[in-house]
Motif scaffolding. Structure first.
Motif, short mmCIF file in Angstrom:
data_model
loop_
_atom_site.label_atom_id
_atom_site.label_comp_id
_atom_site.label_asym_id
_atom_site.label_seq_id
_atom_site.Cartn_x
_atom_site.Cartn_y
_atom_site.Cartn_z
N GLU A 150 17.16 25.91 -23.03
CA GLU A 150 16.74 25.17 -24.22
C GLU A 150 17.42 25.71 -25.47
OE1 GLU A 150 13.47 28.35 -23.83
OE2 GLU A 150 14.84 27.26 -22.52
N HIS A 151 17.68 27.02 -25.49
CA HIS A 151 18.38 27.63 -26.63
C HIS A 151 19.84 27.19 -26.65
CE1 HIS A 151 14.99 30.51 -25.89
NE2 HIS A 151 14.80 30.19 -27.16
N LEU A 152 20.42 27.04 -25.46
CA LEU A 152 21.80 26.53 -25.38
C LEU A 152 21.86 25.10 -25.90
CD1 LEU A 152 22.78 27.97 -21.88
CD2 LEU A 152 23.63 28.74 -24.10
N LEU A 153 20.88 24.28 -25.53
CA LEU A 153 20.83 22.90 -26.01
C LEU A 153 20.66 22.87 -27.53
CD1 LEU A 153 20.79 19.87 -25.52
CD2 LEU A 153 18.34 20.06 -24.98
N LEU A 154 19.75 23.68 -28.05
CA LEU A 154 19.58 23.75 -29.50
C LEU A 154 20.88 24.17 -30.19
CD1 LEU A 154 16.03 25.36 -29.65
CD2 LEU A 154 16.68 23.16 -30.68
N ALA A 155 21.57 25.15 -29.62
CA ALA A 155 22.83 25.62 -30.20
C ALA A 155 23.89 24.52 -30.20
CB ALA A 155 23.34 26.85 -29.45
N LEU A 156 23.94 23.72 -29.13
CA LEU A 156 24.91 22.62 -29.08
C LEU A 156 24.61 21.58 -30.16
CD1 LEU A 156 25.39 22.03 -25.25
CD2 LEU A 156 27.13 22.77 -26.89
N THR A 157 23.34 21.33 -30.42
CA THR A 157 22.99 20.32 -31.43
C THR A 157 23.14 20.86 -32.85
OG1 THR A 157 20.64 20.90 -31.36
CG2 THR A 157 21.37 19.14 -29.89
N ARG A 159 25.63 22.94 -33.92
CA ARG A 159 27.04 23.11 -34.30
C ARG A 159 27.66 21.78 -34.66
NH1 ARG A 159 30.67 25.77 -34.04
NH2 ARG A 159 32.30 25.54 -32.60
N PRO A 160 28.31 21.67 -35.80
CA PRO A 160 28.99 20.41 -36.10
C PRO A 160 30.15 20.20 -35.13
CG PRO A 160 29.50 22.07 -37.75
CD PRO A 160 28.49 22.68 -36.82
N GLY A 161 30.41 18.98 -34.80
CA GLY A 161 31.52 18.67 -33.92
C GLY A 161 31.21 17.52 -32.99
N VAL A 162 32.11 17.30 -32.08
CA VAL A 162 32.04 16.15 -31.18
C VAL A 162 30.79 16.18 -30.31
CG1 VAL A 162 33.16 15.04 -29.21
CG2 VAL A 162 34.53 15.76 -31.17
N VAL A 163 30.48 17.30 -29.69
CA VAL A 163 29.34 17.36 -28.77
C VAL A 163 28.04 17.07 -29.51
CG1 VAL A 163 27.98 18.86 -27.24
CG2 VAL A 163 30.48 18.82 -27.07
N ALA A 164 27.84 17.68 -30.68
CA ALA A 164 26.63 17.42 -31.45
C ALA A 164 26.58 15.96 -31.89
CB ALA A 164 26.56 18.34 -32.67
N GLU A 165 27.71 15.40 -32.26
CA GLU A 165 27.77 14.00 -32.68
C GLU A 165 27.42 13.07 -31.52
OE1 GLU A 165 30.96 12.06 -35.37
OE2 GLU A 165 31.65 11.77 -33.31
N VAL A 166 27.98 13.34 -30.35
CA VAL A 166 27.70 12.51 -29.17
C VAL A 166 26.23 12.63 -28.79
CG1 VAL A 166 28.17 12.31 -26.68
CG2 VAL A 166 30.07 12.49 -28.30
#
Length: 188
Positions: A150-157, A159-166
């Motif tokens: 869940e911390h990895l998912l939070l970290a992905l959201t 960070r600005p960039g493609v993955v967070a945008e998608v």
């Protein structure tokens, strides 16, 4: 830092390495971490992704990530900003692919695949390492002792960039993940 990772978080990291290998990528990226999170079962992140509707939209997520790769890793926001300067990214992509073939900007070409297969274990990109580091900071900020998926998912959201945008385009935002975690997630 990895000694703080839960079994689920470690599975995501090793799953990301497998995703990179499967895609013949020379490095593990944020995208590979997301794909590994989508593969997870019975974890807090898998519950959150299911609750937010992303788990059932994997094909759409993968298509959006592929589209961003095709644009050379530019987010929609980057593309719109360049359009404001008179730069037509879709036209540039079309011209490059006309000359160099499909996926030229994504570097997804087959001529690279065999070399990458022989390269061994892929390393982590700077951005992927940043996600891992941010997951530690998020964990500590939440006063938790172990780093879960869940911390990895939070970290992905976060960070600005493609993955967070998608992810945001598919209803998965930092606030949404936090809210869902706050509602009580079944223990893995």
């Amino acid at each position: 830092m990895f000694e703080r990772f839960t079994r689920g978080a470690r599975a995501v990291v090793t799953g990301a390495v497998e995703q990179a290998r499967r895609h013949c990528a020379p490095v593990v990226t944020e995208e590979h971490l997301l794909l590994a999170l989508l593969d997870a079962r019975g974890t807090k992140a898998s519950f959150v992704l299911r609750a937010l509707g992303a788990a059932d939209r994997r094909a759409s997520l993968e298509a959006a990530l592929a589209d961003a790769r095709r644009r050379g890793g530019l987010s929609k926001a980057d593309t719109e900003a360049l359009a404001g300067l008179g730069i037509d990214v879709p036209e540039i992509v079309a011209r490059v692919e006309e000359v160099h073939g499909p996926g030229a900007l994504a570097d997804d070409r087959e001529d690279r695949a065999e070399n990458d297969r022989r390269a061994g274990r892929p390393s982590f990109s700077r951005e992927a390492k940043s996600v891992l580091e941010r997951s530690l900071r998020i964990c500590l900020g939440r006063r938790e002792k172990t780093i879960g998926d869940e911390h990895l998912l939070l970290a992905l959201t976060a960070r600005p960039g493609v993955v967070a945008e998608v992810l945001a385009d598919h209803g998965v935002t930092y606030d949404g993940v936090e809210r869902t975690l706050g509602q009580g997630v079944p223990a893995p």
